[in-house]
Design an enzyme around this catalytic site. Structure first.
Site, mmCIF file in Angstrom:
data_model
loop_
_atom_site.group_PDB
_atom_site.id
_atom_site.type_symbol
_atom_site.label_atom_id
_atom_site.label_comp_id
_atom_site.label_asym_id
_atom_site.label_seq_id
_atom_site.Cartn_x
_atom_site.Cartn_y
_atom_site.Cartn_z
ATOM 1 N N GLU A 136 -34.882 -10.089 27.019
ATOM 2 C CA GLU A 136 -34.461 -10.167 28.421
ATOM 3 C C GLU A 136 -34.767 -11.537 29.038
ATOM 4 O OE1 GLU A 136 -35.034 -6.719 30.854
ATOM 5 O OE2 GLU A 136 -35.182 -5.401 29.131
ATOM 6 N N LYS A 164 -42.238 -12.123 31.778
ATOM 7 C CA LYS A 164 -42.345 -12.287 30.326
ATOM 8 C C LYS A 164 -41.973 -13.726 29.933
ATOM 9 C CE LYS A 164 -43.215 -9.741 27.536
ATOM 10 N NZ LYS A 164 -44.516 -9.332 26.936
#
Ligand code: NAD
Length: 355
Positions: A136, A164
């Site tokens: 992602e 992230k």
């Protein structure tokens, strides 16, 4: 035999990795996990009696506690999976994602660097920190035919993927600036046994069994590239053993599917498995309900896993159909696991950690 510290080892992917290490390798494992709502010691019950398995409750944001743990356990390898991982929760409350995924990764890197510098030369050259991340971070492929490769630019869309991405950048900086030996993997959507039932596949299975609506975002046309969690666990172990320090490896299952097709496939498998239907339900697919789309929802993710296949010889064992069938069968045959999640008697909730 290696000593492996697994952060987030009581979560979905972490517990699959720990079960794999204990069942298929000679290594020793210490799980360090805060046991948030997503941490579940029931998922480690099958290995908890093994003398090579250890558990320590730990928040990776607590630097002194991480230092103490590293000095006491003295790992050869750190596999970093601890994270907040659910995109919807990151939209409703990003703070915990910034704290664990960014601050926590920074604190772990600093502690790992101090520990690594304290090692003798032989141990230093054998040591690695493997950071586990997501596809992602690369953002939305939209309607293009492209695939994410290891050199795709970062363009995260959600608070989850942005946090992230930040963690990935910190890991690269600690390698380049301080020489800490790190590796990164970016993986596509995982599914399989022991997944917390807020994620699409277990949510649909359990809602269908209860006769509840099967929510599908928007038009259901979002495409994800699905990987069976046990294939991911094997890929992670392989990268940690023989991957090249400083490199990134994309991991994916060559299984691009629209969300609506995933939900329809689960309904078909449940029909075939001759599950008794809840009263008033003629066919499980009648429970499908389209709901307002998630804000900022990425349309398509898809991984080019050619590098890990060519360079490390890893290949997924499951097709989407075989893996999905195994997953549905697992939920059907393990009601005790998911009932304890639903009624809050599993570890994370029992310890008063629900949010
Ligand atoms: P999960 O939410 O099931 O598990 C996360 C674990 O981390 C839990 O056991 C939780 O208790 C623990 N944790 C959370 N905050 C912590 C903290 N501050 N200190 C210590 N432990 C903490 O997540 P998952 O699906 O198993 O994902 C694991 C990793 O893999 C994550 O880094 C995620 O970003 C990444 N990833 C997940 C997927 C997926 O499809 N699930 C895909 C690619 C990458």
């Amino acid at each position: 035999m290696k000593r492996i510290l697994v952060t987030g080892g009581a979560g979905f992917i972490g517990s699959a990795l720990v079960r794999y290490i204990i069942s298929s390798t000679p290594d020793d494992v210490l799980v360090a996990d805060k046991l948030t709502y997503a941490g579940n010691l029931d998922s480690l019950a099958s290995v908890s009696g093994d003398e090579r398995y250890h558990f320590q409750r730990l928040d990776i944001c607590d630097g002194p506690a991480v230092d103490r743990l590293l000095q006491a356990y003295r790992p050869d390898l750190i596999m970093h999976l601890a994270a907040e991982s659910h995109v919807d929760r990151s939209i409703d409350g990003p703070a915990e994602f910034i704290r664990t995924n960014i601050d926590g990764t920074y604190i772990l890197l600093e502690a790992a660097l101090r520990y690594w510098r304290s090692l003798d030369r032989v141990k230093q050259s054998a040591f690695r920190l493997h950071h586990i991340s997501t596809d992602e971070v690369y953002g939305d492929l939209g309607s293009s035919k492209g695939l994410f490769s290891e050199i795709s630019p970062y363009a995260p869309s959600s608070p989850y993927s942005a946090s992230k991405a930040a963690g990935d950048h910190l890991v690269r900086a600690w390698l380049r600036t301080y020489g800490l030996p790190t590796l990164i993997t970016n993986c596509s959507n995982n599914y399989g046994p022991y997944q917390f039932p807020e994620k699409l596949i277990p949510l649909v299975i359990l809602n269908a069994l209860a006769g509840k609506p099967l929510p599908v975002y928007g038009d259901g046309g979002q495409i994800r590239d699905w990987l069976y969690v046990e294939d991911h666990a094997q890929a992670l172990y392989r990268v940690a053993q023989v991957g090249k320090i400083g490199d990134t490896y994309n991991i994916g299952g060559h299984n691009q599917r629209k969300n609506i097709d995933v939900v329809a496939s689960i309904c078909e498998i449940l029909e075939e498995c001759a599950v008794a239907k809840p009263a008033g339900v003629a066919h499980f697919r009648d429970l499908i309900q389209f709901v307002a789309d998630r804000p900022g929802h990425d349309r398509r993710y898809a991984i080019d896993a050619g590098k890990i296949e060519r360079e490390l010889g890893w290949h997924p064992q499951e097709t989407f159909d075989s893996g999905l069938r195994k997953t549905v069968q697992w939920y059907l045959s393990h009601p005790a696991w998911w009932r304890r999640v639903q009624d809050g008697t599993y570890s994370g909730e029992r310890l008063g950690l629900a949010r």
